[in-house]
Design an enzyme around this catalytic site. Sequence first.
Site, PDB file in Angstrom:
ATOM      1  N   GLY A   1       0.786  -1.225   0.000  1.00 41.24           N
ATOM      2  CA  GLY A   1       0.000   0.000   0.000  1.00 41.24           C
ATOM      3  C   GLY A   1       0.819   1.276   0.000  1.00 41.24           C
TER       4      GLY A   1
ATOM      5  CB  CYS B   1     -19.166 -11.492 -22.078  1.00 42.01           C
ATOM      6  SG  CYS B   1     -20.859 -11.252 -22.609  1.00 42.01           S
TER       7      CYS B   1
ATOM      8  CB  CYS C   1     -24.560  -9.860 -19.331  1.00 42.72           C
ATOM      9  SG  CYS C   1     -23.813  -9.804 -20.972  1.00 42.72           S
TER      10      CYS C   1
ATOM     11  CB  CYS D   1     -23.139 -14.078 -21.351  1.00 39.31           C
ATOM     12  SG  CYS D   1     -22.706 -13.215 -19.818  1.00 39.31           S
TER      13      CYS D   1
ATOM     14  CB  CYS E   1     -19.853  -8.948 -19.600  1.00 34.94           C
ATOM     15  SG  CYS E   1     -20.946 -10.171 -18.887  1.00 34.94           S
TER      16      CYS E   1
END
Lengths: 186, 366, 303
Positions: C43, C282, C251, C254, C276
């Site tokens: 980080g 997808c 979606c 799909c 997607c």
Amino acid sequence: MQRPSLTGGFRDAPKDAAFAFRAVMNTMAKPGEINSVTGAEPPAGLSIAAGVVLLTLCDPETPVYLAPRFDLLEVRDWITFHTGAPFVAASAAHFALGTWGELPLGDFPVGSAAYPDRSATLIVEVDDLRSEGATLSGPGIKDSAALSLPDRAAIQQNAALFPRGLDFIFTCGDRLAALPRSTKVS
Amino acid sequence: MYVAVKGGERAIDNAHAWLAEERRGDARVRELSVAQIREQMTLAVNRVMAEGSLYDPDLAALAIKQARGDLIEAVFLIRAYRTTLPRFGASRPMDTAAMACDRRVSATFKDAPGGQVLGPTFDYTHRLLDFKLAADGEVPFAPELADAEPSKDTPHIMEFLDREGLMQRDTDGRTPPRDLTREPLELPATRDLRLQALTRGDEGFVLGMAYSTQRGYARNHAFVAELRIGKVAVEMDIPELGFAVEIGEVELTECETVNQFAGSKTEPPQFTRGYGLVFGMSERKAISMALVDRALRWEELGEDNLGAPAQDAEFVLYHADNIQATGFLEHIKLPHYVDFQSELELIRKLRREATADRGAHRAAAE
Amino acid sequence: MTQIEQDKNAPDTVMSDYNFAYLDEQTKRMIRRAILKSLAIPGYQVPFASREMPMPYGWGTGGVQVSAAVLTPDDTLKVIDQGADDTTNAVSIRRFFEKTAGVAVTEATAEASIIQTRHRIPEAELREDQVLVYQVPIPEPLRFLEPSEVETRKMHELEEYGLMHVKLYEDIAQHGAIATAYAYPVKVEGRYVMDPSPIPKFDNPKLEMAAIQLFGAGREQRIYALPPHTQVVSLDFEDYPFEASKADHPCGLCGAEDSYLDELIVDDEGGRLFMCSDTDYCAARQAVGHRGSDASPTLEGVA
């Protein structure tokens, strides 16, 4: 015959260093993981893994401290020829090479609170490197991991400095493991 | 029914082909040679060398041709090439007192050793379009002195003020200057880093910053003690030989401003210096650089921070580089569908909730 | 050995004038050292001497430098932008590495060993042997609250993140919700507040994953990292917990209910299609027979 210091470097530096770095990176990202590396044939006394780490990470921009056992002309020549890294006292080192007992842990830079990255990485030659011993936890470790460590107390002290602190790369033959400052040891 | 659009690869190839055609323009017009750009677009070449941080007129000319005359794009090409070059070493500090001056003016002394040399300047041209240039012209002729003396060193005007003890002394740089192309910028930045950032900074940005100091944002009235343009030899120490050899020469513009300084807690009243040094004939940039350099020195001279943009080293250094700026600015034309979609969802949600709230309020009021 | 001779021995890539993966070895070492530090201090933004790349700043120069330092000849590379492999900048970066490193490339998330991404985390769960490299525009999560680098560095040093909490709290006071939809700040291992790059907050929970995550910001000269399984917490308040949201649709192609969606305007009346954003996810679902309400009847039509 060539001087020994001129040999034993990477044959194909871009590719050898790339493979070596991935091994080092994986060990630093996953404390406890042990990986083997190839490509360096350092002078007698130095492990292949320590040689590979030096070739992969050191250059004229990274002063190196050599513990007495490795502060030999042969080793200096080899490091100078292949990396160009200057040799310095522990307090100015970016990298250090030695056995655990010979490294003056208290002398190395541990970084500042503003720049904790300005700290030394210690390449520690060990006789034994196994996935057992101390219990490790923290970033890079799913639940816990295990690693043979030379000195739990000193490593716990180092971790207590977080985000400052030293990072360790343990080398043994052609194998290496790493222990960043972020790892908790018990 | 919906069929997903694909074809990024073909689109890129076609765009590149079209770009190449556009670059060439009307094929009935003769193609511009790199040498023509180098010789006749010299000031553009100079700017590309200065901001590209690479002294190579041929490559700069090539970059201008490839970039269709977009100088920032040309600077970008030079910068990207420059990073791949191996470094063999560093030159010795250049001795600008030994410059063979083509131009040398001082605004502080009417005359000084070396004299005032106007040189090839636009300064006193009347800015009238010269329609003769539109026709293919003859080669212009400039008179030359028949028995011109070989050029001698021209001492810096500042030296004369220095001898009198009126100039603030700049400390000798014993340590090698740092290089912001090889290490990350760290603040506060030392003067060597600031000067490097300014000399490769965008001419327009540095000009604007300098102008702002003239208009009162950290005003520090600057006299141009000296502006000189000419060629300077580049020497490099060759360790194997044990001495320095000349490896070439570069054209430089150097500007030293002298600024009155009433003194501070730490410094007596004296004159202080602003410094500009730029590749090629780049007068506007060199003067601008000197003004901004001087403004940025407030802290080391113990002056007050007036909160002016040109005094803010972080602001100036982080925004002077046109390659960084243009890249980041132009990246907003890349797809941001995903982020925009998340904003859309958020705004719709907040509106739904706000409408529901208002509805609830109304219901409660009734 | 002179430079010219070295160049002759350069690896047999298509672009043989340049080193393997474009960058010279010294630059790669410098980046590699920064990557190791970033993994050791999760980080924390490690400053690095970012090089000028042959592509514009803001277009992935940080990610490209990190990928170049991490790539080996054995890698299989996937590059996505907005989740898609076929967006022009993803295509351009993929080509760059094909040319300069000669590595294998793929669009299949599962086949990739290194995935360079801009603005998304793939839907498929990533494995321990994979590396995800993010392109980062502004690495400093506090930058929009405090423009000065000197100040923000001090805040990280002192772990002084009050400003960020105040900002989020003001959002709640004003809008009743946290008005940050992407680049949603996280806290890493309870220490550093980190910008996860402009991924939608939908992706934030995925930041705790098995793969190594490396973040490269070229123009801003910073590298940071998340080792596998690092604790990553999206900032929030007890009474206003973090929520990973997405468009409330399946979606259209799909039928997936669990993936992040792009919204497309498909006709002059402003009709919408949701699909997607992760094109591989997808396509893989469609390949095994999943169909959404807007899908073409045959798979061949979606090539």
